[in-house]
Motif scaffolding. Structure first.
Motif, mmCIF file in Angstrom:
data_model
loop_
_atom_site.group_PDB
_atom_site.id
_atom_site.type_symbol
_atom_site.label_atom_id
_atom_site.label_comp_id
_atom_site.label_asym_id
_atom_site.label_seq_id
_atom_site.Cartn_x
_atom_site.Cartn_y
_atom_site.Cartn_z
ATOM 1 N N SER A 60 6.055 9.217 -5.928
ATOM 2 C CA SER A 60 5.855 9.244 -4.164
ATOM 3 C C SER A 60 7.088 9.627 -3.557
ATOM 4 C CB SER A 60 5.491 7.611 -3.807
ATOM 5 O OG SER A 60 5.445 7.569 -2.677
ATOM 6 N N ARG A 61 6.644 10.627 -3.232
ATOM 7 C CA ARG A 61 7.539 11.808 -2.320
ATOM 8 C C ARG A 61 8.635 10.672 -1.407
ATOM 9 N NH1 ARG A 61 4.304 17.336 -2.624
ATOM 10 N NH2 ARG A 61 4.762 17.098 -4.831
ATOM 11 N N GLY A 62 9.737 11.289 -1.200
ATOM 12 C CA GLY A 62 9.999 10.757 0.534
ATOM 13 C C GLY A 62 10.295 8.992 0.909
ATOM 14 N N MET A 63 9.866 8.000 -0.721
ATOM 15 C CA MET A 63 10.375 7.120 -0.556
ATOM 16 C C MET A 63 10.405 6.257 -1.238
ATOM 17 S SD MET A 63 6.671 5.398 -0.387
ATOM 18 C CE MET A 63 5.412 6.277 1.033
ATOM 19 N N LYS A 64 11.040 4.809 -1.323
ATOM 20 C CA LYS A 64 11.230 3.806 -2.400
ATOM 21 C C LYS A 64 10.466 3.241 -2.524
ATOM 22 C CE LYS A 64 14.395 0.198 -2.608
ATOM 23 N NZ LYS A 64 15.359 -0.450 -1.721
ATOM 24 N N HIS A 65 9.874 3.144 -4.139
ATOM 25 C CA HIS A 65 9.595 3.295 -5.323
ATOM 26 C C HIS A 65 9.618 1.988 -5.799
ATOM 27 C CE1 HIS A 65 8.828 7.428 -6.114
ATOM 28 N NE2 HIS A 65 8.688 6.356 -7.129
ATOM 29 N N SER A 66 8.821 1.594 -6.292
ATOM 30 C CA SER A 66 9.178 0.604 -8.099
ATOM 31 C C SER A 66 8.950 1.553 -9.287
ATOM 32 C CB SER A 66 7.905 -1.089 -7.310
ATOM 33 O OG SER A 66 7.886 -1.355 -9.032
ATOM 34 N N ASN A 67 9.753 1.248 -10.398
ATOM 35 C CA ASN A 67 9.867 2.020 -11.088
ATOM 36 C C ASN A 67 8.426 0.913 -12.349
ATOM 37 O OD1 ASN A 67 10.740 -0.261 -12.335
ATOM 38 N ND2 ASN A 67 12.671 1.371 -12.872
ATOM 39 N N GLN A 68 8.122 -0.535 -11.495
ATOM 40 C CA GLN A 68 7.718 -1.349 -12.740
ATOM 41 C C GLN A 68 6.029 -1.107 -12.840
ATOM 42 O OE1 GLN A 68 9.748 -3.826 -14.255
ATOM 43 N NE2 GLN A 68 11.260 -2.272 -13.682
ATOM 44 N N VAL A 69 5.755 -1.090 -14.385
ATOM 45 C CA VAL A 69 4.095 -1.135 -14.689
ATOM 46 C C VAL A 69 3.837 -2.904 -13.825
ATOM 47 C CG1 VAL A 69 2.853 -1.593 -16.301
ATOM 48 C CG2 VAL A 69 4.631 0.064 -16.610
ATOM 49 N N ARG A 70 3.338 -3.191 -13.447
ATOM 50 C CA ARG A 70 2.209 -4.507 -13.103
ATOM 51 C C ARG A 70 0.962 -4.568 -13.548
ATOM 52 N NH1 ARG A 70 5.737 -5.199 -8.386
ATOM 53 N NH2 ARG A 70 7.242 -4.906 -8.733
ATOM 54 N N GLU A 71 0.942 -5.416 -13.566
ATOM 55 C CA GLU A 71 -1.105 -5.566 -13.851
ATOM 56 C C GLU A 71 -1.545 -5.934 -12.323
ATOM 57 O OE1 GLU A 71 -1.352 -9.418 -16.252
ATOM 58 O OE2 GLU A 71 -3.289 -8.890 -16.842
ATOM 59 N N PHE A 72 -2.914 -4.719 -13.110
ATOM 60 C CA PHE A 72 -3.595 -5.159 -12.373
ATOM 61 C C PHE A 72 -4.675 -5.633 -12.342
ATOM 62 C CE2 PHE A 72 -7.258 -1.839 -10.458
ATOM 63 C CZ PHE A 72 -6.814 -2.059 -9.390
ATOM 64 N N ILE A 73 -5.360 -6.533 -11.372
ATOM 65 C CA ILE A 73 -5.926 -7.625 -11.409
ATOM 66 C C ILE A 73 -7.616 -7.465 -10.154
ATOM 67 C CG2 ILE A 73 -6.728 -10.145 -11.776
ATOM 68 C CD1 ILE A 73 -3.447 -10.578 -12.522
ATOM 69 N N ILE A 74 -8.188 -7.975 -11.156
ATOM 70 C CA ILE A 74 -9.433 -7.815 -10.136
ATOM 71 C C ILE A 74 -10.353 -8.569 -10.061
ATOM 72 C CG2 ILE A 74 -11.732 -6.829 -9.228
ATOM 73 C CD1 ILE A 74 -11.348 -3.840 -10.720
ATOM 74 N N ARG A 75 -10.341 -10.023 -8.584
ATOM 75 C CA ARG A 75 -11.352 -10.599 -8.793
ATOM 76 C C ARG A 75 -11.627 -10.500 -7.957
ATOM 77 N NH1 ARG A 75 -5.236 -13.016 -7.689
ATOM 78 N NH2 ARG A 75 -4.752 -13.818 -9.696
ATOM 79 N N ASP A 76 -12.463 -11.784 -7.872
ATOM 80 C CA ASP A 76 -13.853 -12.038 -6.720
ATOM 81 C C ASP A 76 -13.978 -11.744 -5.540
ATOM 82 O OD1 ASP A 76 -15.597 -12.485 -8.932
ATOM 83 O OD2 ASP A 76 -15.517 -14.510 -8.907
ATOM 84 N N PHE A 77 -12.310 -11.921 -5.085
ATOM 85 C CA PHE A 77 -11.776 -12.264 -3.433
ATOM 86 C C PHE A 77 -10.768 -10.947 -3.153
ATOM 87 C CE2 PHE A 77 -9.451 -15.070 -5.705
ATOM 88 C CZ PHE A 77 -7.992 -14.697 -6.155
#
Lengths: 109, 578
Positions: free
Chosen positions: B452-469
């Motif tokens: 992500s050019r030009g900004m601080k960004h997390s180096n962490q893997v996140r779990e990506f969850i798709i819920r009903d909402f």
């Protein structure tokens, strides 16, 4: 032979009246350009030699009446139009090729 | 000869006449040379007549420059009919004195050549037409037809040379069209006479998909794009796509836009993407790329900004339905006119046409956000390098317009370092990778930010969850066994919760014991106090008794004393009374 250039047209009937003239010719020219003057001279010579007194020739200077260029669909000049007898024929050039002019006028095949 | 003398004068400032054709003016840096003839050549059916006619019509309608169209091929009425579908009303323009169409027809069989002639008739007609409406623009389409009507090549060539010179003297901007010849740009070598600007149109079919291309072969005294540019003929006329801008110098914005997923914004330094940046979301099948894109679209519309969604895989209805299942109603935005779907099969037309049509839609709709879902499908109509070059141009264009763009791309396997994403990963400003994490017999989604050019960004893997909402990101669990996701993460969380409960319980028991001890102690203190009080009481009692006794003794003694004294007194009284 008088030429009336004021109105851009000059009519030359030779000998007999126009009604009796068998050939109705129109020659479009551009002023006094070499091609134009040559065309006039050549055409007259041909007519006098082949159909003396049997033609009416209208000479139109396109410079004088520019509208006519589009109306008549003119591109290459000088141009001779044989209005009568039918079929109508068009010839361009300085009329130096007598054979072709005669063939265009329907006098020679 | 004269042209060479003219050159130094015009070199400093080469005046240009805008054609009004979308893209062509950008490509040539302002249009075709003003007051000079330009040659447009190409194969039959590649759009020469249309291009030249549009030049005239745009001149008349947009730049107030009347034009003369000399048609050697089609009659005025035919022309009018042919372009009526493009919204050009030639009849009206002619009535308004902004356009003059002159049809020139030469039939060789009708004309006998009897000697020397010239084309003065054409000059006169042209001159008359130019003067009658004060024309600034002239088109000769296609002048080479003269060659089929007249046979004297010498005359024709010298007359054409004279004609082009004459046009220059008239200071009209002219377009001369010519058919492409064998090994030459035009059949009769017109390029020999018209040497300032030559535009070549081509129509090619590759992979069964036809595309028209435009190339500026030559433009004396001016910088111009030299590549082949695709162009499109549609209901608005011709659109050329100057697909690569000549410079890399667009404005940038430091304004940020939210991705619509708060947790993702957090990963991006808390504020989301830069406005006008390009974002790539890549991942394997079924990892939720479209969902991310839809969220971004939703967020854009909620800010009351416009979003154009180009779908190459699903129909708009399908997307709307599918996104309802995760709690976003895109249809509402569509109805409000904030969201536009443009779904087309990639194979509908060539890559370049896709680009041109997108370009046009974007120009018209002026969205703040554009979504392409997915770019991978475009590969079916072009090679990787072609897709890449197309995307470069698209990104260029969008950045110049300050439009944020999100691409989704399907990666075919899950090797992280893989660069399949049509090679665009180096072009984009931000790259989100969604991937499968498969363990313990289940498949979970992990997301991380590759760049992500030009900004601080997390180096962490996140779990990506798709819920009903909606979508959410969870911190993945870094336990002793490595990264945990899905139910493994939940199990770990439960385990920790259980630990909490047990500890709470143990702590509670100890507290109670202490409480009890305190009660015992307090009871003891109370009894001691009581004891002490009773002793004090006893002691006090003896003091009081003694005081009382003393008092009583004293009283008694006094009474006795009194009594004694009183006896005497009484006897005295008795004595007196008598």
């Amino acid at each position: 032979m008088s030429k009336r250039r004021q109105d851009g047209r000059s009519q030359e009937t030779s000998g007999q009246s126009r009604q009796q003239g068998k050939y109705v010719l129109r020659l479009f020219i551009t002023g006094a350009s070499p091609n134009s003057s040559r065309a006039i001279t050549n055409l007259k010579n041909i007519c006098e030699a082949n159909i003396p007194g049997d033609y009416s020739l209208e000479i139109i200077d396109v410079y004088q009446s520019r509208d006519i260029a589009e109306a008549e669909g003119l591109i290459a000049l000088p141009m001779l139009v044989k209005k009568y007898p039918l079929p109508e024929r068009r010839m361009i050039g300085d009329m130096s090729n007598t054979k072709k002019v005669l063939s265009g006028l329907g006098l020679e095949f | 000869m004269t042209s060479k003398k003219d050159k130094p004068l015009s070199r400093s400032t080469l005046a240009k006449t805008p054609t009004g054709i979308i893209g062509l003016d950008e490509l040539t840096g302002g249009g075709i040379p003003a007051g000079r003839p330009t040659l447009v050549c190409g194969d039959p059916g590649c759009g020469k007549t249309l291009l030249s006619l549009e030049f005239i019509v745009r001149g008349a309608t947009q730049y107030n420059e009347p034009g003369v169209f000399i048609a050697f091929e089609e009659k005025s009425e035919e022309l009018a009919m042919n372009v009526a579908s493009l919204g050009f009303d030639l009849e009206q323009l002619q009535r308004d004195g902004l356009l003059k169409i002159d049809h020139i027809h030469i039939e060789r069989s009708e004309i006998e050549e009897t000697g020397e002639y010239d084309l003065e008739g054409l000059f006169i007609r042209l001159d008359h037409a130019i003067k009658s409406i004060g024309a600034k623009r002239v088109v000769l389409d296609t002048i080479e037809n003269l060659f089929s009507g007249l046979s004297n090549q010498f005359i024709l060539r010298s007359e054409l040379r004279r004609l082009f010179q004459w046009l220059k003297e008239k200071k009209v901007t002219a377009i001369i069209t010519g058919e492409k010849g064998n090994g030459l740009l035009t059949r009769q070598g017109l390029e020999e006479y018209v040497s300032d600007c030559v535009i070549l149109l081509e129509h090619r079919v590759s992979n069964k998909i036809s595309t028209r291309f435009l190339r500026v072969v030559k433009y004396r005294g001016s910088v111009h794009g030299t590549n082949e540019y695709p162009f499109l003929i549609d209901s608005d006329g011709i659109s050329v796509l100057p697909v690569t801008s000549l410079l890399l110098a667009h404005d940038v914005s430091s304004q940020r836009v939210s991705s619509g997923i708060p947790a993702l914004d957090d990963m991006l330094g808390g504020q989301g993407f830069f406005k006008g940046s390009s974002i790539l979301v890549s991942g394997t099948a079924g990892t939720g790329k479209t969902s991310i894109a839809a969220y971004f679209a939703d967020q854009t519309c909620q800010r009351k900004e416009r979003c154009a969604y180009f779908a190459f895989e699903e129909s708009p209805q399908q997307i709307v339905r599918n996104m309802k299942s995760i709690g976003i109603d895109l249809n509402a935005h569509v109805n409000k006119g904030l969201l536009q779907f443009h779904a087309s099969r990639p194979t509908l037309f060539g890559l370049e046409m896709h680009l041109v049509s997108m370009y046009k839609i974007i120009k018209k709709f002026k969205p703040q956000t554009v979504i392409l879902d997915p770019i991978t499908n475009l590969i079916t109509v072009g090679s990787v390098s072609e897709v890449k070059s197309m995307l470069i141009r698209l990104i260029d264009f969008l950045q110049a317009e300050q439009i944020t763009v999100m691409f989704t791309a399907l990666t075919l396997n899950s090797v992280v370092s893989e660069q399949t994403d049509e090679g665009v990963s180096s072009l984009v400003d931000a790259w989100l990778l969604v991937r499968d994490i498969e363990s313990n017999g289940e498949r979970n989604r992990g997301m991380y930010i590759m760049k992500s050019r030009g900004m601080k960004h997390s180096n962490q893997v996140r779990e990506f969850i798709i819920r009903d909402f909606g979508l959410d990101l969870m911190d993945v669990f870094l336990g002793a066994d490595g990264v945990l996701t899905g139910s493994a993460r939940e199990a770990e969380q439960l385990k920790i919760q259980a630990g909490h409960v047990l500890r709470d319980f143990a702590v509670g028991r100890k507290d109670k014991e202490i409480e009890r001890k305190r009660t015992v102690l307090e009871a003891k203190i109370a009894s001691l106090k009581e004891e002490f009080e009773s002793i004090t009481d006893a002691l006090n009692k003896s003091y009081v008794e003694e005081d009382l006794r003393n008092e009583v003794i004293e009283k008694n003694r006094a009474t006795i004393t009194d009594i004694r004294n009183n006896k005497n007194t009484i006897t005295d009284k008795k004595k007196k009374g008598r």
